[in-house]
Design a protein around this motif. Structure first.
Motif, PDB file in Angstrom:
ATOM      1  N   ARG A 117      35.221  51.528  16.185  1.00 28.42           N
ATOM      2  CA  ARG A 117      36.410  51.773  15.364  1.00 28.42           C
ATOM      3  C   ARG A 117      37.603  51.057  15.996  1.00 28.42           C
ATOM      4  N   VAL A 118      38.039  49.988  15.339  1.00 26.09           N
ATOM      5  CA  VAL A 118      39.188  49.212  15.821  1.00 26.09           C
ATOM      6  C   VAL A 118      40.113  49.020  14.621  1.00 26.09           C
ATOM      7  N   PRO A 119      41.375  49.493  14.721  1.00 24.03           N
ATOM      8  CA  PRO A 119      42.275  49.331  13.575  1.00 24.03           C
ATOM      9  C   PRO A 119      42.514  47.848  13.267  1.00 24.03           C
ATOM     10  N   HIS A 120      42.786  47.555  12.008  1.00 26.21           N
ATOM     11  CA  HIS A 120      43.079  46.171  11.571  1.00 26.21           C
ATOM     12  C   HIS A 120      41.979  45.214  12.059  1.00 26.21           C
ATOM     13  N   ALA A 121      40.747  45.637  11.850  1.00 22.65           N
ATOM     14  CA  ALA A 121      39.615  44.905  12.434  1.00 22.65           C
ATOM     15  C   ALA A 121      39.558  43.444  11.991  1.00 22.65           C
ATOM     16  N   ALA A 122      39.876  43.186  10.733  1.00 17.42           N
ATOM     17  CA  ALA A 122      39.768  41.794  10.251  1.00 17.42           C
ATOM     18  C   ALA A 122      40.734  40.897  11.016  1.00 17.42           C
ATOM     19  N   GLU A 123      41.937  41.427  11.252  1.00 13.91           N
ATOM     20  CA  GLU A 123      42.918  40.608  11.978  1.00 13.91           C
ATOM     21  C   GLU A 123      42.527  40.444  13.450  1.00 13.91           C
ATOM     22  N   VAL A 124      41.998  41.500  14.017  1.00 15.97           N
ATOM     23  CA  VAL A 124      41.549  41.419  15.417  1.00 15.97           C
ATOM     24  C   VAL A 124      40.416  40.385  15.517  1.00 15.97           C
ATOM     25  N   SER A 125      39.506  40.441  14.571  1.00 16.58           N
ATOM     26  CA  SER A 125      38.372  39.513  14.580  1.00 16.58           C
ATOM     27  C   SER A 125      38.870  38.067  14.446  1.00 16.58           C
ATOM     28  N   ARG A 126      39.860  37.867  13.560  1.00 17.77           N
ATOM     29  CA  ARG A 126      40.401  36.518  13.372  1.00 17.77           C
ATOM     30  C   ARG A 126      41.055  36.007  14.672  1.00 17.77           C
ATOM     31  N   LEU A 127      41.838  36.898  15.294  1.00 14.81           N
ATOM     32  CA  LEU A 127      42.509  36.503  16.536  1.00 14.81           C
ATOM     33  C   LEU A 127      41.480  36.179  17.630  1.00 14.81           C
ATOM     34  N   LEU A 128      40.453  37.024  17.728  1.00 15.73           N
ATOM     35  CA  LEU A 128      39.399  36.763  18.722  1.00 15.73           C
ATOM     36  C   LEU A 128      38.741  35.406  18.446  1.00 15.73           C
ATOM     37  N   GLY A 129      38.575  35.088  17.168  1.00 13.87           N
ATOM     38  CA  GLY A 129      37.968  33.806  16.786  1.00 13.87           C
ATOM     39  C   GLY A 129      38.789  32.626  17.289  1.00 13.87           C
ATOM     40  N   THR A 130      40.121  32.769  17.243  1.00 13.41           N
ATOM     41  CA  THR A 130      40.968  31.669  17.733  1.00 13.41           C
ATOM     42  C   THR A 130      40.818  31.522  19.247  1.00 13.41           C
ATOM     43  N   ARG A 131      40.325  32.602  19.884  1.00 13.30           N
ATOM     44  CA  ARG A 131      40.104  32.529  21.337  1.00 13.30           C
ATOM     45  C   ARG A 131      38.632  32.281  21.667  1.00 13.30           C
ATOM     46  N   ASP A 132      37.905  31.822  20.645  1.00 14.25           N
ATOM     47  CA  ASP A 132      36.488  31.475  20.804  1.00 14.25           C
ATOM     48  C   ASP A 132      35.589  32.661  21.142  1.00 14.25           C
ATOM     49  N   TRP A 133      35.965  33.851  20.695  1.00 20.57           N
ATOM     50  CA  TRP A 133      35.061  34.992  20.781  1.00 20.57           C
ATOM     51  C   TRP A 133      34.730  35.392  19.347  1.00 20.57           C
ATOM     52  N   ILE A 134      33.442  35.461  19.032  1.00 19.98           N
ATOM     53  CA  ILE A 134      33.061  35.727  17.643  1.00 19.98           C
ATOM     54  C   ILE A 134      32.492  37.145  17.505  1.00 19.98           C
ATOM     55  N   VAL A 135      33.232  37.977  16.773  1.00 19.56           N
ATOM     56  CA  VAL A 135      32.698  39.297  16.377  1.00 19.56           C
ATOM     57  C   VAL A 135      32.730  39.311  14.854  1.00 19.56           C
ATOM     58  N   SER A 136      32.169  40.340  14.248  1.00 16.22           N
ATOM     59  CA  SER A 136      32.333  40.414  12.795  1.00 16.22           C
ATOM     60  C   SER A 136      32.831  41.787  12.402  1.00 16.22           C
ATOM     61  N   THR A 137      33.128  41.910  11.116  1.00 18.23           N
ATOM     62  CA  THR A 137      33.633  43.178  10.608  1.00 18.23           C
ATOM     63  C   THR A 137      32.594  43.702   9.630  1.00 18.23           C
ATOM     64  N   SER A 138      32.858  44.892   9.087  1.00 19.99           N
ATOM     65  CA  SER A 138      31.886  45.475   8.172  1.00 19.99           C
ATOM     66  C   SER A 138      32.445  45.436   6.756  1.00 19.99           C
ATOM     67  N   ARG A 139      31.557  45.164   5.794  1.00 20.11           N
ATOM     68  CA  ARG A 139      32.007  45.167   4.398  1.00 20.11           C
ATOM     69  C   ARG A 139      32.327  46.592   3.950  1.00 20.11           C
ATOM     70  N   ARG A 140      31.782  47.551   4.710  1.00 18.24           N
ATOM     71  CA  ARG A 140      31.860  48.949   4.301  1.00 18.24           C
ATOM     72  C   ARG A 140      33.084  49.668   4.873  1.00 18.24           C
ATOM     73  N   PHE A 141      33.504  49.251   6.074  1.00 14.75           N
ATOM     74  CA  PHE A 141      34.633  49.922   6.738  1.00 14.75           C
ATOM     75  C   PHE A 141      35.720  48.900   7.067  1.00 14.75           C
ATOM     76  N   ASP A 142      36.996  49.303   6.861  1.00 11.30           N
ATOM     77  CA  ASP A 142      38.095  48.379   7.169  1.00 11.30           C
ATOM     78  C   ASP A 142      38.380  48.327   8.662  1.00 11.30           C
ATOM     79  N   ASP A 143      38.066  49.414   9.335  1.00 11.54           N
ATOM     80  CA  ASP A 143      38.506  49.535  10.731  1.00 11.54           C
ATOM     81  C   ASP A 143      37.316  49.461  11.680  1.00 11.54           C
ATOM     82  N   ALA A 144      36.429  48.496  11.414  1.00 11.37           N
ATOM     83  CA  ALA A 144      35.233  48.412  12.256  1.00 11.37           C
ATOM     84  C   ALA A 144      35.015  47.000  12.771  1.00 11.37           C
TER      85      ALA A 144
END
Ligand code: 0PR
Length: 390
Positions: A328-355
């Motif tokens: 559970r991470v708030p604003h997961a899509a934005e966190v994932s995008r930011l991590l991507g710019t730092r070359d760390w790739i995670v993904s989010t869930s289609r089912r939960f906004d905060d995952a």
């Protein structure tokens, strides 16, 4: 195309430069694929010229494909079954649905409006398949554990049903449907049960050996008629290596799918023998013990990750059944995008906004996890600050 070709060294440099742009495995936390086993790479390289589309030429390679299918059938409790190596989970699922439709046709049960019963957690490859084949999906709800509910499955079965699909390990959440309970409710109806074990097929049998409480999902359940299992996921083989397995030889007969191409039992015509060879190399080299070891490590690292996340203040959206963690991470899509710019790739869930979804594949070691946690915390703090300032 160039008029005059480049020297080999220049081409090699281009290729090396392109590969260097790819994210290195230790920063890939979203993928159920991993670095293939070195022996798989070697075997694939040795067989790079082979084509299973012409078995008059590639006789030895075909023998290896048959051997791999036999090993997989044995792993999944049906040595007398049949199957083919294919390009991956999508093609395997397609062939299963085609076989189920043919089975309904042969039994005189095929209506004008065929339906397949699926859970809302089913993999999106089925959307492609249903759309291509003109089949209507009947989506049934999942229970609190996000598993296909057996009672809802039974209610959804109608005269139009040609198959039910259960998922043994979803790639999104790592959820394992209770395939045993679903097979039991379907038994009186005789409906074709397909198990999509693209992701779980190389985990669940070994996790069960380790004593983890996962349900039976394979051909040992009478109602299971076909299984998808992907060597290019947790089977440590190179892409593209998938497999479709059938309980019965008849279901596999080429003319069940493609009437005029008896030599071809798959959608692809020309297809890589290298994938068969790579899969063979890993299965023979690791054996059951090797896969149990890999699975043990993946599950230990999963527990280590959930511990480190808890220390950092992150809860989980669901308890991991497999080696996939949904934190559970708030604003997961934005966190994932930011991590991507730092070359760390995670993904989010289609089912939960905060995952944030993290797959603990073989390359996700404790060291990788230790490196990742502070990176996640920092990205999370930055996004929280940004959102607060809006
Ligand atoms: N069924 C299940 C349960 C799957 O997990 C997948 C793929 C498929 C079918 C389809 O298999 P193919 O992709 O081999 O046709 N699941 C992964 C996913 O969609 C595929 C993937 C792999 C995605 C690696 C990203 C990645 O980096 O999540």
């Amino acid at each position: 195309m160039r008029l005059t070709g480049l020297p080999e060294t220049a081409v090699r440099e281009d290729i090396a430069a392109a590969l260097a742009e790819d994210i290195p495995w230790p920063r890939v936390l979203n993928s159920i694929c991993t670095a293939p086993h070195p022996l798989a790479v070697e075997a694939a390289h040795a067989a790079a010229h082979t084509n299973l589309g012409d078995v008059r030429i590639f006789r030895g390679t075909k023998r290896i494909e048959r051997k791999v299918v036999a090993l997989l059938l044995e792993l999944l409790g049906r040595p007398q079954g049949a199957g083919s190596l294919v390009s991956g989970g999508t093609e395997a699922n397609l062939l299963a649905v085609l076989a189920a439709r043919q089975d309904a046709r042969a039994a005189g049960r095929l209506t004008e409006h065929p339906e397949v019963v699926v859970g809302s957690t089913v993999h999106f490859s089925f959307d492609k398949i249903f759309s291509a084949l003109g089949i209507t999906p009947v989506r049934v709800p999942v229970d609190d554990g996000l598993r296909l509910a057996p009672e809802s499955v039974e209610k959804a079965v109608s005269e139009h049903t040609i198959a039910v699909v259960a998922t043994a390990g979803s790639s999104e959440l790592g959820v394992v449907d209770r395939v045993d309970a679903i097979a039991a409710v379907l038994e009186p109806h005789g409906v074709w049960l397909h198990v999509d074990a693209a992701t779980g097929g190389f985990i669940i049998p070994f996790a069960r050996e380790l004593g983890l409480p996962l349900p039976q999902f394979d051909f040992s359940l009478d109602g299971v008629r076909s299984i998808t299992i992907d060597p290019h996921k947790y089977g440590l083989a190179n892409v593209p290596a998938g497999a479709i397995l059938f309980r019965a030889q008849e279901a596999y007969q080429a003319d069940s799918f493609f009437l005029d191409t008896p030599a071809h039992t798959t959608l692809l015509g020309t297809r890589p023998g290298s994938a068969a060879m790579a899969t063979y190399a890993v299965l023979e080299h690791l054996g059951r013990e090797g896969f149990v070891d890999v699975t043990r490590t993946n599950f230990e690292n999963t527990r280590y990750l959930t511990g480190r996340l808890a220390e950092a203040g992150y809860g989980l959206l669901i308890e991991p059944e497999l080696n996939i963690v949904v934190a559970r991470v708030p604003h997961a899509a934005e966190v994932s995008r930011l991590l991507g710019t730092r070359d760390w790739i995670v993904s989010t869930s289609r089912r939960f906004d905060d995952a944030v979804r993290i797959v603990v594949a073989r390359h996700v070691t404790r060291d990788v996890i230790d490196e990742f946690i502070p990176v996640l915390v920092r990205a999370d703090q930055e996004i929280r600050a940004e959102v607060a300032a809006r």
